[in-house]
Motif scaffolding. Structure first.
Motif, mmCIF file in Angstrom:
data_model
loop_
_atom_site.group_PDB
_atom_site.id
_atom_site.type_symbol
_atom_site.label_atom_id
_atom_site.label_comp_id
_atom_site.label_asym_id
_atom_site.label_seq_id
_atom_site.Cartn_x
_atom_site.Cartn_y
_atom_site.Cartn_z
ATOM 1 N N MET A 1 0.817 -1.209 0.000
ATOM 2 C CA MET A 1 0.000 0.000 0.000
ATOM 3 C C MET A 1 0.854 1.264 0.000
ATOM 4 O O MET A 1 0.460 2.290 -0.546
ATOM 5 C CB MET A 1 -0.923 -0.010 1.221
ATOM 6 N N SER A 2 2.032 1.177 0.582
ATOM 7 C CA SER A 2 2.886 2.359 0.643
ATOM 8 C C SER A 2 3.302 2.811 -0.754
ATOM 9 O O SER A 2 3.545 3.992 -0.988
ATOM 10 C CB SER A 2 4.124 2.069 1.491
ATOM 11 N N TYR A 3 3.376 1.879 -1.706
ATOM 12 C CA TYR A 3 3.659 2.280 -3.084
ATOM 13 C C TYR A 3 2.507 3.127 -3.646
ATOM 14 O O TYR A 3 2.718 4.084 -4.397
ATOM 15 C CB TYR A 3 3.840 1.047 -3.969
ATOM 16 N N LEU A 4 1.296 2.746 -3.265
ATOM 17 C CA LEU A 4 0.140 3.446 -3.799
ATOM 18 C C LEU A 4 -0.070 4.801 -3.141
ATOM 19 O O LEU A 4 -0.622 5.719 -3.745
ATOM 20 C CB LEU A 4 -1.110 2.576 -3.611
ATOM 21 N N THR A 5 0.372 4.936 -1.904
ATOM 22 C CA THR A 5 0.161 6.198 -1.205
ATOM 23 C C THR A 5 1.051 7.315 -1.740
ATOM 24 O O THR A 5 0.925 8.458 -1.306
ATOM 25 C CB THR A 5 0.424 6.055 0.307
ATOM 26 N N ILE A 6 1.951 7.012 -2.662
ATOM 27 C CA ILE A 6 2.727 8.098 -3.270
ATOM 28 C C ILE A 6 1.802 9.055 -4.020
ATOM 29 O O ILE A 6 2.149 10.225 -4.231
ATOM 30 C CB ILE A 6 3.810 7.564 -4.237
ATOM 31 N N ILE A 7 0.611 8.565 -4.407
ATOM 32 C CA ILE A 7 -0.351 9.453 -5.045
ATOM 33 C C ILE A 7 -0.730 10.581 -4.095
ATOM 34 O O ILE A 7 -1.026 11.697 -4.515
ATOM 35 C CB ILE A 7 -1.601 8.663 -5.474
ATOM 36 N N ASN A 8 -0.681 10.288 -2.792
ATOM 37 C CA ASN A 8 -0.996 11.294 -1.789
ATOM 38 C C ASN A 8 -0.026 12.460 -1.812
ATOM 39 O O ASN A 8 -0.337 13.557 -1.362
ATOM 40 C CB ASN A 8 -0.981 10.648 -0.397
ATOM 41 N N THR A 9 1.169 12.232 -2.368
ATOM 42 C CA THR A 9 2.169 13.297 -2.409
ATOM 43 C C THR A 9 2.155 14.082 -3.725
ATOM 44 O O THR A 9 2.972 14.973 -3.901
ATOM 45 C CB THR A 9 3.579 12.712 -2.220
ATOM 46 N N VAL A 10 1.248 13.723 -4.633
ATOM 47 C CA VAL A 10 1.221 14.382 -5.935
ATOM 48 C C VAL A 10 1.096 15.902 -5.786
ATOM 49 O O VAL A 10 1.726 16.672 -6.483
ATOM 50 C CB VAL A 10 0.074 13.829 -6.811
ATOM 51 N N LEU A 11 0.260 16.337 -4.836
ATOM 52 C CA LEU A 11 0.105 17.774 -4.627
ATOM 53 C C LEU A 11 0.513 18.242 -3.232
ATOM 54 O O LEU A 11 0.605 19.438 -2.999
ATOM 55 C CB LEU A 11 -1.354 18.182 -4.858
ATOM 56 N N ALA A 12 0.745 17.302 -2.307
ATOM 57 C CA ALA A 12 0.946 17.684 -0.909
ATOM 58 C C ALA A 12 2.061 18.702 -0.732
ATOM 59 O O ALA A 12 1.854 19.774 -0.140
ATOM 60 C CB ALA A 12 1.240 16.438 -0.073
ATOM 61 N N ALA A 13 3.239 18.397 -1.225
ATOM 62 C CA ALA A 13 4.366 19.309 -1.046
ATOM 63 C C ALA A 13 4.144 20.607 -1.806
ATOM 64 O O ALA A 13 4.465 21.701 -1.324
ATOM 65 C CB ALA A 13 5.659 18.644 -1.512
ATOM 66 N N ALA B 1 -6.693 7.010 -8.166
ATOM 67 C CA ALA B 1 -6.106 6.175 -7.113
ATOM 68 C C ALA B 1 -6.917 4.914 -6.888
ATOM 69 O O ALA B 1 -6.366 3.814 -6.734
ATOM 70 C CB ALA B 1 -5.996 6.971 -5.816
ATOM 71 N N VAL B 2 -8.220 5.049 -6.843
ATOM 72 C CA VAL B 2 -9.084 3.892 -6.618
ATOM 73 C C VAL B 2 -8.909 2.867 -7.742
ATOM 74 O O VAL B 2 -8.833 1.646 -7.496
ATOM 75 C CB VAL B 2 -10.553 4.336 -6.517
ATOM 76 N N ALA B 3 -8.817 3.338 -8.978
ATOM 77 C CA ALA B 3 -8.633 2.434 -10.117
ATOM 78 C C ALA B 3 -7.286 1.710 -10.029
ATOM 79 O O ALA B 3 -7.185 0.501 -10.295
ATOM 80 C CB ALA B 3 -8.729 3.220 -11.423
ATOM 81 N N VAL B 4 -6.244 2.455 -9.644
ATOM 82 C CA VAL B 4 -4.913 1.860 -9.529
ATOM 83 C C VAL B 4 -4.888 0.796 -8.436
ATOM 84 O O VAL B 4 -4.311 -0.280 -8.597
ATOM 85 C CB VAL B 4 -3.865 2.960 -9.233
ATOM 86 N N ILE B 5 -5.530 1.087 -7.305
ATOM 87 C CA ILE B 5 -5.551 0.144 -6.191
ATOM 88 C C ILE B 5 -6.265 -1.146 -6.580
ATOM 89 O O ILE B 5 -5.830 -2.251 -6.241
ATOM 90 C CB ILE B 5 -6.219 0.780 -4.966
#
Length: 508
Positions: free
Chosen positions: A55-67, A103-107
């Motif tokens: 799951m940690s690989y998929l959570t990189i999507i969370n950083t797409v705009l965070a920074a 993200a949902v589709a990728v997961i």
């Protein structure tokens, strides 16, 4: 509506609260992991860690705009541009809606592939449970992702106390929920559900605080093509770094899972739990200084010298704490893991220590990552991280087959030293102009006397040969006392002494 970032009081309080948060995180994990191991068993714990690594690989999507959101919102906040502040968050919010759907589709795709790829390593029941865990973690990721705009507003306003308190609540709430429900439903799926519940509560509180206390607005005044382009361009580099980080840190568990199954993952995961807690120290101080770095880059007349001074100051503060933990674990860690996790997890000590030693460089220089983000030179770290991540995977495979958990840890340690130790120091000096030579001179002034304390304490501990929790706690307390005394007498500079004395007087 600008803010005075030069007073530093909010940042000092933020650093203190951040370290309290880190300390509580460490304590909670130390208490929680053995309870979890005994409650759900080694195989279920290994399954939980395995799915988490996927799951940690998929959570990189969370950083797409965070920074990017934090950077551009902080810039607008410092300049007092309310319209741009609202517009930045409004655009980010809409982009996150789109990214959440992707993200949902990728997961769904990744979950299906993983379940079929590991049919020979896991049982049918474990594979079914794994599928349900992916569903829950997908929902968790969407919640965390869409809460980034609230965190950006809280960070820009330097409301670090509230931010850390809500994160602290999450860190405590999740294991409490697990412990309560574990006797009725001892499974990895239940642990995943409680993680989601705690994160959802935290996100709701942070959103309410941003809207009702900070009066944060999300109004779309106009569609800013340049802002969208800058956000995505900046964040694409962060995605590269995040993806490489996940490959770097989580590939070991995937490789071990393929060759050995869930039980071996559990042993490695105990060591990873130790060095993951150690990693928290890396972002504890640096995250508080993002607004300050932004202010220096925008307004300083002598940017390189000012950034170098801040880099050294934060590095010294981080080193006192990180070196205490590192040396303390080197001395007492073997006995601690024996008492904490059990005799079966002896290799976890070597796994943790081997990785912690080179990672200390990354911890004390973590402000450099913040500086790279602010000055738009983060790309090099992305390319470097991805390169060493690929090398680490290639080296880890034969070492895992031959030496198991310890082999994976050795590959990781060598890669960390080459990338974060050698290459990043060269780049900090060449591209940003940071005074790396002076930085290491300042660190050496601290490291030499404190290393003497560490060696002396280790010799005494080995000579005494004590065992059990009471001896471990007493030995650790004596070591901390000696470490603190030598720090005050031989290591603290004038500014650090003034800060320490000032805080002590403020509590009287």
């Amino acid at each position: 509506m600008g803010v005075d970032l030069n007073s530093g009081s909010n940042r000092q309080i933020g650093v203190i609260v951040s370290y309290i948060y880190s300390a509580v995180q460490i304590i909670v994990q130390l208490l929680y992991v053995p309870i979890l191991l005994n409650g759900i068993g080694q195989s279920e714990y290994g399954l939980y860690q395995f799915v988490g690594s996927i799951m940690s690989y998929l959570t990189i999507i969370n950083t797409v705009l965070a920074a990017g959101v934090t950077k551009y919102y902080s810039k607008a906040f410092i300049e007092g541009d309310k319209t741009l502040m609202e517009n930045t968050l409004a655009i980010a919010k809409r982009l996150y809606w789109i990214i959440s759907a992707i993200a949902v589709a990728v997961i769904a795709l990744v979950g299906t592939v993983v379940v079929h790829a590991y049919t020979n390593s896991f049982t049918t029941a474990q594979l079914d449970e794994m599928s349900l865990m992916f569903t829950v973690l997908a929902a968790d990721m969407v919640v965390v992702m869409n809460n980034t705009i609230s965190i950006a507003a809280i960070t820009a306003n330097e409301r670090f106390v509230f931010l850390r308190l809500t994160q602290l609540m999450t860190a405590v709430c999740q294991p409490v929920l697990v412990i309560v429900l574990m006797r009725f439903w001892p499974s990895a799926l239940m642990v995943t559900l409680m993680t989601f519940s705690a994160n959802l509560l935290c996100a709701v509180l942070q959103r309410l605080f941003a809207q009702n206390v900070l009066k944060t607005g999300y109004t779309l005044h106009y569609f800013d093509k340049k802002l969208v382009r800058d956000l995505l361009l900046f964040s694409s580099t962060v995605v590269l770094v995040s993806l490489s980080d996940q490959i770097f840190w989580k590939s070991g568990q995937l490789i071990l899972g393929f060759f050995y199954g869930a039980d071996t993952i559990a042993v490695f995961a105990i060591g990873a739990q130790i060095y993951s807690v150690y990693m928290v120290l890396g972002t504890t101080v640096a995250s508080v200084f993002l607004p300050r770095v932004t202010d220096l880059v925008l307004h300083s007349d002598n940017k390189s010298d000012d950034l170098s001074a801040l880099f050294i100051k934060v590095g010294r503060i981080s080193f006192y704490v990180s070196f205490l933990v590192l040396v303390g674990f080197a001395i007492f860690g073997k006995e601690f893991i024996r008492l904490w996790a059990g005799e079966a997890y002896g290799d976890a000590y070597l796994v943790a220590l081997i990785v912690m030693v080179p990672f200390t460089i990354d911890i004390i220089q973590n402000l450099g990552v913040t500086i790279l983000q602010v000055v738009d030179k983060y790309q090099f770290r992305g390319y470097m991280n991805m390169s060493i991540a690929v090398v680490n995977v290639l080296v880890s495979i034969p070492l895992a087959q031959r030496y198991g958990c310890v082999g994976v840890a050795c590959s990781t340690a060598i890669s960390i030293f080459a990338g974060n130790g050698v290459l990043m120091n060269w780049y900090y000096k060449r591209s940003i102009g940071l005074n790396i030579k002076l930085f290491w001179k300042e660190i050496a002034k601290i490291a030499i006397p404190l290393s003497f304390v560490g060696v002396s304490s280790w010799l005494v501990w080995e000579f005494v040969g004590a065992h059990g929790w009471i001896s471990l706690v007493m030995g650790a307390l004596l070591f901390v006392a000696a470490y603190g005394a030598v720090s005050v007498l031989f290591c603290l500079n004038d500014e650090e002494k003034r800060m320490t004395i000032g805080r002590l007087k403020a509590r009287q």
